[in-house]
Write an enzyme that holds these catalytic residues in place. Structure first.
Site, PDB file in Angstrom:
ATOM      1  N   ASP A   1       1.814  -8.564   0.918  1.00  0.00           N
ATOM      2  CA  ASP A   1       2.900  -9.057  -0.048  1.00  0.00           C
ATOM      3  C   ASP A   1       2.499 -10.361  -0.736  1.00  0.00           C
ATOM      4  O   ASP A   1       2.461 -11.348   0.016  1.00  0.00           O
ATOM      5  CB  ASP A   1       4.264  -8.819   0.486  1.00  0.00           C
TER       6      ASP A   1
ATOM      7  N   LYS B   1       7.386 -15.175  -6.386  1.00  0.00           N
ATOM      8  CA  LYS B   1       8.327 -16.466  -6.647  1.00  0.00           C
ATOM      9  C   LYS B   1       8.049 -17.340  -5.594  1.00  0.00           C
ATOM     10  O   LYS B   1       8.019 -17.325  -4.437  1.00  0.00           O
ATOM     11  CB  LYS B   1       9.943 -16.054  -6.528  1.00  0.00           C
TER      12      LYS B   1
ATOM     13  N   ASP C   1       5.966  -6.964  14.022  1.00  0.00           N
ATOM     14  CA  ASP C   1       5.504  -8.307  13.204  1.00  0.00           C
ATOM     15  C   ASP C   1       4.221  -8.581  13.917  1.00  0.00           C
ATOM     16  O   ASP C   1       3.958  -8.974  14.847  1.00  0.00           O
ATOM     17  CB  ASP C   1       6.346  -9.464  13.762  1.00  0.00           C
TER      18      ASP C   1
ATOM     19  N   GLU D   1      -6.238  -4.892  11.851  1.00  0.00           N
ATOM     20  CA  GLU D   1      -5.782  -4.587  10.628  1.00  0.00           C
ATOM     21  C   GLU D   1      -4.250  -4.943  10.396  1.00  0.00           C
ATOM     22  O   GLU D   1      -3.207  -4.272  10.783  1.00  0.00           O
ATOM     23  CB  GLU D   1      -5.904  -3.155  10.143  1.00  0.00           C
TER      24      GLU D   1
ATOM     25  N   THR E   1      -8.314   2.379  -1.995  1.00  0.00           N
ATOM     26  CA  THR E   1      -7.100   3.228  -1.875  1.00  0.00           C
ATOM     27  C   THR E   1      -6.424   3.308  -2.904  1.00  0.00           C
ATOM     28  O   THR E   1      -6.807   2.802  -4.194  1.00  0.00           O
ATOM     29  CB  THR E   1      -6.167   2.275  -0.751  1.00  0.00           C
TER      30      THR E   1
ATOM     31  N   PHE F   1      -3.488   2.305  -3.695  1.00  0.00           N
ATOM     32  CA  PHE F   1      -2.858   1.186  -4.194  1.00  0.00           C
ATOM     33  C   PHE F   1      -3.737   0.308  -4.955  1.00  0.00           C
ATOM     34  O   PHE F   1      -3.499  -0.328  -6.244  1.00  0.00           O
ATOM     35  CB  PHE F   1      -2.377   0.368  -3.030  1.00  0.00           C
TER      36      PHE F   1
END
Length: 208
Positions: free
Chosen positions: A116, A120, A94, A42, A187, A189
């Site tokens: 994420d 941009k 990471d 995950e 979730t 989110f």
């Protein structure tokens, strides 16, 4: 962090936590769990609610969650204890460094839920779903293993789809966006995204 999370971090990290930066040499993810069950990676587990729910419903597989933010790690550790989830380990750092240390074909599935989007254009190179990263993740999947991505950012969804489809060793299971899988919990989110009118896109690809 709440006092519960702070306590969970201090008590449970030694047993269930992994510091990616401290790993030295090749990593067999199954060794973290002490058994030979299939492993689900995950990437970006957030506060851990989805990971905990999936692991609870799927005890025959082990879940290796990777997150960078300490509050999320602490919350998932708390959930691990409260629900008795022996099939969850929580790594901080990471995720790609961890994957690079793994042998090929060692994972049953990779989940990348709501990464994420780096909206941009000049930041697109920071996105996790890009050709070189997908090739790395795919190489760690066993034959028939799945790479499952989800996002509420439409432009990123199209980019994901193009990137995943271009990998010659991945097969698009649904021939486009997947129906929302029942096994992926909703979730907080995701609820916020849906409330804001942003549709959620799932993509499921299988290694040949």
């Amino acid at each position: 962090m709440t006092s519960r999370q702070t306590d969970a971090l201090a008590r449970l990290r030694p047993a269930y936590g992994i510091e990616i930066a401290d790993l030295d040499g090749p990593v067999d993810p199954a060794a973290f769990f002490g058994r030979g069950a299939p492993v689900v990676l995950e990437i970006g587990s957030g506060m851990g609610d989805a990971t905990a729910a999936m692991a609870a419903a799927d005890p025959d597989r082990d879940y290796l969650a990777v997150e960078v933010h300490t509050p999320g790690i602490a919350n998932l550790l708390d959930l691990v204890q409260r629900h008795g989830l022996g099939n969850v380990r929580v790594a901080q750092g990471d995720a790609l460094d961890l994957v690079r240390a793994m042998p090929e074909r060692c994972l049953d599935a990779v989940h990348v839920f709501f990464p994420d989007p780096w909206p941009k254009s000049r930041h697109h190179k920071r996105r996790i779903i890009q050709p070189e990263h997908v090739a790395l993740l795919r190489s760690r999947l066993a034959g028939g293993g799945t790479l499952h991505c989800a996002t509420d950012w439409a432009e990123y969804a199209e980019s994901m789809r193009s990137t995943l489809t271009a990998d010659p060793e991945l097969v698009d299971v649904h021939g486009g966006y997947a129906p929302r899988p029942a096994h992926r919990p909703v979730t907080k989110f995701e609820r916020r995204a849906l409330t804001a009118g942003r549709p959620v896109f799932d993509l499921v690809h299988r290694r040949r």
